[in-house]
Motif scaffolding. Structure first.
Motif: not given
Length: 182
Positions: A28-30, A33-41
């Motif tokens: 759950l730490l980023g 892909g989509v995981d990184g994009a959601i955490h960044r945004a």
């Protein structure tokens, strides 16, 4: 079934729905892909909440999901689900992928969400064949909507890439805007 299953191509971090789903890693730490994009945004608030969940319960199992606020995103919540890594299809991958969608919908309804958006879970670096993943996704969402009438009004499958979009577009019952160039 009065609920709408919609298909669009775009960026999940820009979508104004009650909940967006994150194709997360079990930590759950980023990630990418989509995981990184959601955490960044979404900003650091999402990661902080994920860390608290991990401290309380440990990592998130494949096929399961957890929920956090959405930080700076236009959604109210982010539902983090861990999709299966493709190993040929005989290691329970379809059931685990279906569980990602069902558990995400369960969490959404438990938190009063009327709309939810899904990315293409497990079709990136986890290697799940895109056409098979599309079928599992629509079947799982449709089954949930039939079993829980009136709880969710709108489900969006949002694709970042054309290939996933075209696989989902072929499935009956998935509404897509007529303005998209296929």
């Amino acid at each position: 079934m009065d609920q709408i299953i919609e298909l669009i191509k775009g960026d999940i971090t820009q979508l104004k729905v009650d909940a967006i789903v994150n194709a997360a890693k079990s930590s759950l730490l980023g990630g990418g892909g989509v995981d990184g994009a959601i955490h960044r945004a979404g900003g650091p608030q999402i990661l902080e909440e994920c860390r608290k969940i991990v401290a309380r319960q440990g990592s998130c199992s494949t096929g399961d999901a957890v929920i956090t606020s959405a930080g700076k995103l236009p959604a109210r919540y982010v539902i983090h689900t861990v999709g299966p890594v493709w190993q040929g299809g005989s290691k329970g991958e379809p059931e685990k992928l279906a569980s990602c969608y069902a558990r995400s919908m369960e969490l959404a309804t438990a938190h009063g969400c009327r709309s939810i958006a899904f990315p293409n879970i497990s079709t990136g670096i986890y290697g799940y064949p895109k056409e098979q993943a599309a079928k599992v996704a629509v079947e799982a969402v449709t089954a949930f909507l039939l079993d829980h009438p009136g709880q969710i009004d709108r489900v969006v499958f949002i694709c970042f890439d054309q290939e996933n979009y075209l696989h989902l577009a072929k499935i009956p019952g998935v509404h897509r805007p007529s303005t998209f160039d296929e």
